[in-house]
Write a protein that holds these residues in place. Structure first.
Motif, PDB file in Angstrom:
ATOM      1  N   GLN A   1     -17.576 -33.547   6.322  1.00 29.12           N
ATOM      2  CA  GLN A   1     -18.587 -32.484   6.287  1.00 29.12           C
ATOM      3  C   GLN A   1     -18.009 -31.173   6.810  1.00 29.12           C
ATOM      4  OE1 GLN A   1     -22.130 -33.444   8.461  1.00 29.12           O
ATOM      5  NE2 GLN A   1     -23.187 -31.574   7.914  1.00 29.12           N
ATOM      6  N   THR A   2     -17.134 -31.264   7.831  1.00 28.88           N
ATOM      7  CA  THR A   2     -16.502 -30.063   8.386  1.00 28.88           C
ATOM      8  C   THR A   2     -15.707 -29.310   7.329  1.00 28.88           C
ATOM      9  OG1 THR A   2     -16.350 -31.083  10.576  1.00 28.88           O
ATOM     10  CG2 THR A   2     -14.887 -29.201  10.133  1.00 28.88           C
ATOM     11  N   LEU A   3     -14.976 -30.058   6.481  1.00 31.30           N
ATOM     12  CA  LEU A   3     -14.170 -29.425   5.424  1.00 31.30           C
ATOM     13  C   LEU A   3     -14.951 -29.222   4.132  1.00 31.30           C
ATOM     14  CD1 LEU A   3     -10.708 -31.220   5.817  1.00 31.30           C
ATOM     15  CD2 LEU A   3     -11.442 -29.031   6.727  1.00 31.30           C
ATOM     16  N   GLY A   4     -16.176 -29.785   4.058  1.00 29.82           N
ATOM     17  CA  GLY A   4     -16.994 -29.604   2.863  1.00 29.82           C
ATOM     18  C   GLY A   4     -16.485 -30.357   1.654  1.00 29.82           C
ATOM     19  N   VAL A   5     -15.949 -31.568   1.868  1.00 36.47           N
ATOM     20  CA  VAL A   5     -15.441 -32.374   0.759  1.00 36.47           C
ATOM     21  C   VAL A   5     -16.121 -33.736   0.746  1.00 36.47           C
ATOM     22  CG1 VAL A   5     -13.184 -31.242   0.743  1.00 36.47           C
ATOM     23  CG2 VAL A   5     -13.523 -33.282   2.152  1.00 36.47           C
ATOM     24  N   GLN A   6     -16.045 -34.419  -0.395  1.00 35.18           N
ATOM     25  CA  GLN A   6     -16.581 -35.767  -0.509  1.00 35.18           C
ATOM     26  C   GLN A   6     -15.620 -36.762   0.123  1.00 35.18           C
ATOM     27  OE1 GLN A   6     -19.651 -36.418  -1.775  1.00 35.18           O
ATOM     28  NE2 GLN A   6     -19.911 -34.213  -2.092  1.00 35.18           N
TER      29      GLN A   6
ATOM     30  N   ILE B   1      -8.505 -31.915  -0.395  1.00 39.45           N
ATOM     31  CA  ILE B   1      -8.648 -31.709   1.045  1.00 39.45           C
ATOM     32  C   ILE B   1      -7.804 -30.519   1.499  1.00 39.45           C
ATOM     33  CG2 ILE B   1      -8.072 -32.711   3.297  1.00 39.45           C
ATOM     34  CD1 ILE B   1      -8.914 -35.425   2.146  1.00 39.45           C
ATOM     35  N   LYS B   2      -6.588 -30.420   0.960  1.00 43.02           N
ATOM     36  CA  LYS B   2      -5.709 -29.307   1.324  1.00 43.02           C
ATOM     37  C   LYS B   2      -6.307 -27.972   0.882  1.00 43.02           C
ATOM     38  CE  LYS B   2      -1.267 -29.764   0.687  1.00 43.02           C
ATOM     39  NZ  LYS B   2       0.071 -29.826   0.021  1.00 43.02           N
ATOM     40  N   LYS B   3      -6.853 -27.929  -0.350  1.00 43.52           N
ATOM     41  CA  LYS B   3      -7.444 -26.688  -0.853  1.00 43.52           C
ATOM     42  C   LYS B   3      -8.646 -26.276  -0.009  1.00 43.52           C
ATOM     43  CE  LYS B   3      -5.995 -27.041  -5.707  1.00 43.52           C
ATOM     44  NZ  LYS B   3      -6.449 -27.187  -7.109  1.00 43.52           N
ATOM     45  N   ALA B   4      -9.493 -27.263   0.363  1.00 41.28           N
ATOM     46  CA  ALA B   4     -10.674 -26.962   1.177  1.00 41.28           C
ATOM     47  C   ALA B   4     -10.250 -26.415   2.534  1.00 41.28           C
ATOM     48  CB  ALA B   4     -11.525 -28.217   1.339  1.00 41.28           C
ATOM     49  N   PHE B   5      -9.221 -27.006   3.128  1.00 45.58           N
ATOM     50  CA  PHE B   5      -8.741 -26.547   4.423  1.00 45.58           C
ATOM     51  C   PHE B   5      -8.204 -25.117   4.345  1.00 45.58           C
ATOM     52  CE2 PHE B   5      -4.836 -25.951   6.963  1.00 45.58           C
ATOM     53  CZ  PHE B   5      -5.432 -25.824   8.206  1.00 45.58           C
ATOM     54  N   ARG B   6      -7.370 -24.839   3.327  1.00 47.44           N
ATOM     55  CA  ARG B   6      -6.789 -23.511   3.187  1.00 47.44           C
ATOM     56  C   ARG B   6      -7.881 -22.445   3.028  1.00 47.44           C
ATOM     57  NH1 ARG B   6      -1.606 -22.770   2.492  1.00 47.44           N
ATOM     58  NH2 ARG B   6      -2.025 -20.796   1.450  1.00 47.44           N
TER      59      ARG B   6
ATOM     60  N   ALA C   1     -10.145 -31.377  11.872  1.00 43.03           N
ATOM     61  CA  ALA C   1     -10.522 -32.240  10.744  1.00 43.03           C
ATOM     62  C   ALA C   1      -9.351 -32.431   9.788  1.00 43.03           C
ATOM     63  CB  ALA C   1     -11.719 -31.644  10.013  1.00 43.03           C
ATOM     64  N   TYR C   2      -8.602 -31.354   9.542  1.00 36.05           N
ATOM     65  CA  TYR C   2      -7.494 -31.458   8.584  1.00 36.05           C
ATOM     66  C   TYR C   2      -6.345 -32.280   9.140  1.00 36.05           C
ATOM     67  CZ  TYR C   2      -3.806 -30.189   5.329  1.00 36.05           C
ATOM     68  OH  TYR C   2      -2.789 -30.246   4.415  1.00 36.05           O
ATOM     69  N   GLN C   3      -6.118 -32.216  10.462  1.00 39.36           N
ATOM     70  CA  GLN C   3      -5.055 -33.002  11.063  1.00 39.36           C
ATOM     71  C   GLN C   3      -5.282 -34.497  10.862  1.00 39.36           C
ATOM     72  OE1 GLN C   3      -2.205 -31.792  12.327  1.00 39.36           O
ATOM     73  NE2 GLN C   3      -3.013 -29.814  11.653  1.00 39.36           N
ATOM     74  N   VAL C   4      -6.548 -34.888  10.716  1.00 44.31           N
ATOM     75  CA  VAL C   4      -6.868 -36.298  10.478  1.00 44.31           C
ATOM     76  C   VAL C   4      -6.915 -36.607   8.991  1.00 44.31           C
ATOM     77  CG1 VAL C   4      -8.613 -38.100  10.769  1.00 44.31           C
ATOM     78  CG2 VAL C   4      -8.119 -36.521  12.637  1.00 44.31           C
ATOM     79  N   LEU C   5      -7.734 -35.862   8.234  1.00 46.40           N
ATOM     80  CA  LEU C   5      -7.919 -36.176   6.814  1.00 46.40           C
ATOM     81  C   LEU C   5      -6.684 -35.831   5.982  1.00 46.40           C
ATOM     82  CD1 LEU C   5     -11.611 -35.045   6.185  1.00 46.40           C
ATOM     83  CD2 LEU C   5     -10.734 -37.241   6.974  1.00 46.40           C
ATOM     84  N   GLY C   6      -5.868 -34.903   6.453  1.00 44.34           N
ATOM     85  CA  GLY C   6      -4.666 -34.537   5.720  1.00 44.34           C
ATOM     86  C   GLY C   6      -3.515 -35.511   5.915  1.00 44.34           C
ATOM     87  N   ASN C   7      -3.715 -36.504   6.792  1.00 43.78           N
ATOM     88  CA  ASN C   7      -2.698 -37.528   7.046  1.00 43.78           C
ATOM     89  C   ASN C   7      -3.250 -38.868   6.563  1.00 43.78           C
ATOM     90  OD1 ASN C   7      -1.508 -39.797   8.755  1.00 43.78           O
ATOM     91  ND2 ASN C   7      -0.184 -38.107   9.384  1.00 43.78           N
ATOM     92  N   GLU C   8      -2.572 -39.492   5.605  1.00 45.00           N
ATOM     93  CA  GLU C   8      -3.086 -40.709   4.982  1.00 45.00           C
ATOM     94  C   GLU C   8      -3.357 -41.804   6.009  1.00 45.00           C
ATOM     95  OE1 GLU C   8      -4.144 -41.233   2.133  1.00 45.00           O
ATOM     96  OE2 GLU C   8      -3.247 -39.814   0.732  1.00 45.00           O
ATOM     97  N   GLN C   9      -2.429 -42.008   6.940  1.00 50.46           N
ATOM     98  CA  GLN C   9      -2.586 -43.077   7.923  1.00 50.46           C
ATOM     99  C   GLN C   9      -3.749 -42.791   8.868  1.00 50.46           C
ATOM    100  OE1 GLN C   9       0.961 -43.981  10.109  1.00 50.46           O
ATOM    101  NE2 GLN C   9       0.021 -45.553  11.355  1.00 50.46           N
TER     102      GLN C   9
END
Length: 381
Positions: free
Chosen positions: A7-12, A20-25, A50-58
């Protein structure tokens, strides 16, 4: 309450890494503390977290399983169902020290330093399918994205242009071509992992001894290593180099908009994909002109005689000077439109217009003859 990073990044929740990268940028540009008007340091920190977590697959898999603070991780069925203390635990408001004391009262050893215990690693290994299985070899790290700010003129933004930019980036070593070692080097079995690429470790937890495997730090999971590294990059395969690149400015690009140059970012490690280069354009302000979307606005002064009798005046546009016919009796504030004299629309959809606002200049000092003529004119009006 657990944080909802999606929700923070506004993505599903099913968004891919590129989305996710585009939303963060986009959000980072909007809320960066240095951004005038929309800068928000607290919001920027939330977006980055939020991106530090969702942008990392693990980390994303762990977050999807346990949540940002282990809330709702569903340990009740895993622990309580097998006789663990505190059956029915859902992770909400749970105190691990209390859990340990309860476990100790039932014969479990609890001499654990909770300040050093990494619960995320323990439970991701323990509860994942085949928790004791070997970890997969770590993928080579892709190159980072870069951003470049380029200042351009109003005319360049209107019609497009080509520019040469100079910047520094981590680029592939041209001595070893990214391998990290010279052609004369010999490849030997890694002495630390004995060729497996993994290091086995044991960790004492509240559930007993957990055995895990991690990537060998000496060979980075390869199982082998050169007996000597590249003399220039010292094994990194990359070097900080100055680069020159010719770019094409799209006609119609607006202030703050960006273009993406795929693969022009920093080089990846050991053959991994390179990052992308994002060029953000800043349009220099030009006296007498203002851009609004694809239209250009300017202001033209005329005297009271021109306003009363009408005249032909010169107006400067991005195409050069043009003649504008001003009708007799024009009032200050009147706007005339020069069709198709504005900015080229992106993707070839014609051009905007040039809007000219007329400002009638009233003289502050008049000669006697001028005053007399104006008084005679007033009597006729």
């Amino acid at each position: 309450m657990a944080k909802d990073y999606y929700q923070t990044l506004g993505v599903q929740k099913n968004a891919n890494q590129e989305e996710i990268k585009k939303a963060f940028r986009k959000l980072a540009h909007q809320y960066h503390p240095d951004k005038n008007g929309t800068g928000n340091e607290a919001k920027f920190k939330e977006i980055n977290e939020a991106y530090q977590v969702l942008g990392n697959e693990q980390k994303r898999k762990q977050y999807d399983q346990f949540g940002a603070t282990f809330n709702g991780a569903g340990f009740g069925s895993a622990a309580g169902g097998q006789g663990w203390p505190g059956g029915g635990f859902t992770g909400q408001g749970f105190n691990w020290q209390d859990f340990a004391r309860s476990a100790g009262s039932q014969g479990f050893r609890t001499n654990i330093n909770f300040d050093d215990l990494d619960l995320g690693d323990i439970f991701s290994d323990f509860f994942s399918a085949g928790g004791g299985q070997r970890r997969q070899r770590r993928a080579n790290t892709a190159g980072a994205d870069l951003e470049y700010q380029l200042e351009i003129s109003l005319r360049d933004s209107a019609f497009g242009a080509e520019k040469i930019i100079n910047f520094e980036k981590m680029a592939e070593c041209d001595n070893c071509f990214g391998k990290g070692y010279d052609s004369s080097a010999k490849i030997i079995t890694c002495p630390q992992c004995k060729g497996s690429g993994r290091i086995t470790e044991q960790q004492r937890t509240i559930f007993g001894i957990i055995q895990s495997q991690s990537v060998c730090p000496t060979c980075q999971g390869e199982g082998k290593k050169p007996d000597k590294f590249c003399s220039q990059c010292h094994g990194a395969g990359r070097l900080k180099l100055s680069k020159q690149l010719k770019i094409k400015i799209p006609a119609g690009i607006n202030n703050g908009e960006s273009i993406k140059l795929g693969g022009q970012g920093e080089a990846g490690q050991k053959g991994a994909a390179a990052g992308d280069l994002y060029i953000t354009f800043r349009i220099k302000s030009e006296p007498g002109f203002e851009r609004q979307d694809y239209n250009i606005l300017s202001r033209q002064q005329i005297n009271i005689v021109q306003a009363a009798l009408g005249d032909k005046i010169g107006v400067l546009t991005v195409d050069g000077p043009v003649t504008l016919k001003v009708p007799a009796g024009v009032e200050s504030g009147t706007v005339f439109k020069l069709n198709g004299k504005g900015v080229v629309r992106l993707h070839g959809r014609g051009r905007g217009d040039h809007l000219v606002e007329i400002a009638v200049k009233t003289p502050k000092k008049l000669s006697r003859q001028a005053k007399k003529l104006l008084e005679e004119l007033e009597q006729e009006l």
